[in-house]
Design a protein around this motif. Structure first.
Motif, short mmCIF file in Angstrom:
data_model
loop_
_atom_site.label_atom_id
_atom_site.label_comp_id
_atom_site.label_asym_id
_atom_site.label_seq_id
_atom_site.Cartn_x
_atom_site.Cartn_y
_atom_site.Cartn_z
N SER A 1 0.82 -1.21 0.00
CA SER A 1 0.00 0.00 0.00
C SER A 1 0.86 1.26 0.00
CB SER A 1 -0.93 -0.01 1.22
OG SER A 1 -1.79 -1.14 1.19
N GLN A 2 1.87 1.27 0.85
CA GLN A 2 2.72 2.46 0.95
C GLN A 2 3.49 2.72 -0.34
OE1 GLN A 2 2.81 4.78 3.29
NE2 GLN A 2 1.22 3.71 4.43
N SER A 3 3.94 1.66 -0.99
CA SER A 3 4.70 1.85 -2.23
C SER A 3 3.82 2.45 -3.32
CB SER A 3 5.28 0.51 -2.70
OG SER A 3 4.26 -0.39 -3.07
N ILE A 4 2.54 2.06 -3.38
CA ILE A 4 1.64 2.62 -4.38
C ILE A 4 1.28 4.06 -4.04
CG2 ILE A 4 -0.60 2.36 -5.53
CD1 ILE A 4 -0.43 -0.64 -4.86
N ILE A 5 1.06 4.34 -2.75
CA ILE A 5 0.75 5.71 -2.33
C ILE A 5 1.91 6.65 -2.65
CG2 ILE A 5 0.39 7.18 -0.29
CD1 ILE A 5 -1.29 4.87 0.88
N GLU A 6 3.13 6.20 -2.40
CA GLU A 6 4.30 7.03 -2.71
C GLU A 6 4.37 7.35 -4.20
OE1 GLU A 6 7.66 4.92 -1.22
OE2 GLU A 6 7.05 5.12 0.90
N ARG A 7 4.03 6.40 -5.04
CA ARG A 7 4.04 6.63 -6.48
C ARG A 7 2.87 7.52 -6.89
NH1 ARG A 7 4.43 0.77 -9.09
NH2 ARG A 7 4.24 2.01 -10.98
N LYS A 8 1.72 7.31 -6.31
CA LYS A 8 0.51 8.06 -6.68
C LYS A 8 0.65 9.54 -6.34
CE LYS A 8 -4.50 8.16 -5.83
NZ LYS A 8 -4.97 7.98 -7.22
N TYR A 9 1.20 9.83 -5.16
CA TYR A 9 1.30 11.22 -4.72
C TYR A 9 2.73 11.76 -4.79
CZ TYR A 9 -3.42 10.40 -3.03
OH TYR A 9 -4.76 10.09 -2.95
N GLY A 10 3.62 10.98 -5.37
CA GLY A 10 5.00 11.43 -5.52
C GLY A 10 5.28 11.97 -6.91
#
Length: 523
Positions: free
Chosen positions: A160-169
């Protein structure tokens, strides 16, 4: 992956014509099941069944479905076949007898396994846990036994964190991330659609994360090397055996043997261990009154949340990756986007069948769709998904968005409200939770089948699902606490972060001998 494995071919890739194991249909032979028959080809090239008396019957063409192929072992490589053979209950019993005095034995049990056993035995999940703990610690001499919940929580958080970092990074999330927790799906991509590999999330499965934690912490407690700890995992799927055998950077095995619930039952029968007597001893043993005490007692020292490791997580019966991702986005939206937690709602959008659906996180104050995820189970849906992902030219995803759209009413399961008719498209989601088996891991190939005279396959799976859902939901450890625990653990045992959390993929080459393929691929 079937438990039946063949070794008829010396080539590394066993071609379908050589090793197809679909059984023949005997029901059409009527009252002559044991009659001597021969197969002949008539003048038009059609196969004929000929009896001793000369009577002939035209044979139907063999029908091999996708489900038949993917339930078969004929297309695994010969190297994989050897690995599968090493992960059997017989090999485990041999290791137990041979190394009982010089190794520490530990076990991890998946949630789906416990539900399957409870369903088959007609008892609660709690009694199954007590039964398994008594079996492995008292009858087989195991030192430690844990649920896979801790490994799952770390896996859920990492993905989850890896996708969130990509989505909002800085990196735009212009394509869906495909989960890689299911080894059957991973092997399918590696062997048939390697163009998808860059889009596969690299997070390790709960089985593998649990294995590393369990072996290292047990070794530290007994002051021995991790190689002196033998880890048995009981999982719902035969493909988990191949996952356990995937190479690690330091060449140490985190899971020494994987068996399924079906194999566990077979082992009990062969070893003449009476389950009813074992259950009776559990009921009469005062030390087995409180299962939480057992969870704590048989977990390794310094294990984070021994009780929580046996408890469940919200979402699908495959671990809830699609749901958990949106739950993590809720926390991010409240902490970083100024959203109010009471205004955020996760809605379910049904698909054309129960094995494909979408989850959407909506801000009810603004009407904004913040994030989406999807669940795609079963190779029938997977094939459709892959077909829509791939361009006709064979190029990879890029910004292409296929259409798996169809009409369904959107409804919130909690308040039964429905919205306007909408289309769903998993390929527009941030994450797709992909599982090879219809119904997901609760219907894994190694799960115990029900009596066909009493239950349909659908009813049996639903019973197992209901038991799985009856396992209490765990309280998720505080993110900071989990991070501190993992960091301290990694430093103490000099294990790098990627070794614990991430896996690798590879393209598996098809055989080059086209003449051989042509000769052996006839059904």
């Amino acid at each position: 992956m079937s438990a039946i494995l063949s070794a008829d071919d010396l080539n590394d890739f066993i071609t379908p014509g050589v090793a197809c194991i679909k059984p023949t249909d005997e029901q059409n032979r009527g009252d002559r099941p044991n009659q001597e028959l021969e197969i002949e080809i008539d003048g038009s090239g059609q196969p004929m069944e000929v009896t001793k008396e000369g009577n002939t019957t035209r044979l139907q063409k063999a029908q091999i479905s996708l489900a038949d192929c993917l339930a078969c072992s004929g297309c695994i490589t010969s190297a994989e076949e050897v690995l599968m053979a090493q992960h059997s209950h017989k090999e485990f019993l041999n290791a137990l007898k041979e190394h009982k005095d010089d190794m520490i034995f530990v076990a991890s049990i998946s949630h789906q396994t416990r539900a399957s056993l409870a369903n088959a035995l007609g008892i609660s999940w709690e009694y199954v846990d007590k039964l398994l703990i008594k079996l492995f610690t008292e009858r087989l001499g195991f030192a430690k036994i844990v649920g896979t919940g801790l490994g799952r929580k770390i896996s859920l958080k990492q993905m989850s964190q890896s996708i969130i970092e990509r989505k909002y990074g800085s990196e735009a999330l212009n394509k869906p991330v495909l989960s890689s927790i299911c080894p059957g799906w991973v092997m399918y991509v590696e062997k048939t659609h390697p163009f998808l590999l860059p889009y596969m999330d690299r997070t390790k499965s709960p089985q593998q994360i649990t294995g590393l934690l369990l072996k290292r912490l047990t070794a530290a407690e007994y002051d021995i090397r991790p190689t002196q700890v033998y880890h048995l995992a009981i999982m719902p799927c035969f493909d988990k055996k191949l996952e356990a055998a995937r190479p690690e950077s330091d060449e140490q095995m985190d899971v020494d043997c994987v068996i399924t619930p079906r194999e566990l039952v077979q082992m009990l029968q062969e070893e003449e261990i009476d389950v009813d007597s074992l259950l009776l001893s559990v009921q009469n043993d005062a030390d087995y009154c409180d299962v939480k005490v057992l969870y704590e007692h048989f977990a390794p020292k310094n294990w984070l949340g021994p009780t929580e490791s046996w408890y469940n997580d919200e979402g699908s019966p495959s671990g809830g990756y699609a749901f958990h991702y949106l739950n993590e986005v809720v926390k991010y939206a409240v902490g970083n986007l100024g959203a109010k937690v009471e205004s955020l709602e996760i809605r379910s959008v049904g698909g054309r069948n129960p094995d494909i659906y979408e989850l959407e996180l909506v801000n009810n104050d603004t009407g904004e769709s913040i994030a989406t995820s999807a669940v795609v189970n079963g190779f029938r849906n997977i094939q459709n998904m892959v077909r829509k992902i791939k361009k006709p030219s064979g190029e990879s995803i890029g910004n292409v968005r296929g259409r798996m759209a169809h009409r369904k009413r959107r409804g919130d399961a909690s308040n039964k409200k429905t919205a306007n008719t909408v289309s769903i498209d998993p390929l527009k989601c941030d994450l797709i939770e992909v599982m090879a088996c219809p119904n997901g891991c609760i219907n894994g190939g190694g799960q115990i089948s029900g009596p066909s005279d009493r239950y349909s396959a659908k009813q049996w799976i639903q019973k197992a699902t209901d038991i799985y859902n009856s396992i209490p939901l765990s309280i998720e450890p505080d993110s900071a606490e989990m991070e501190q625990w993992i960091t301290a653990w990694l430093e103490k045992f000099t294990v790098c972060n990627s070794r614990l959390l991430k896996t690798t993929f590879r393209k598996i080459e098809q055989p080059k001998d086209t003449a051989t393929i042509a000769l052996t691929s006839t059904w």
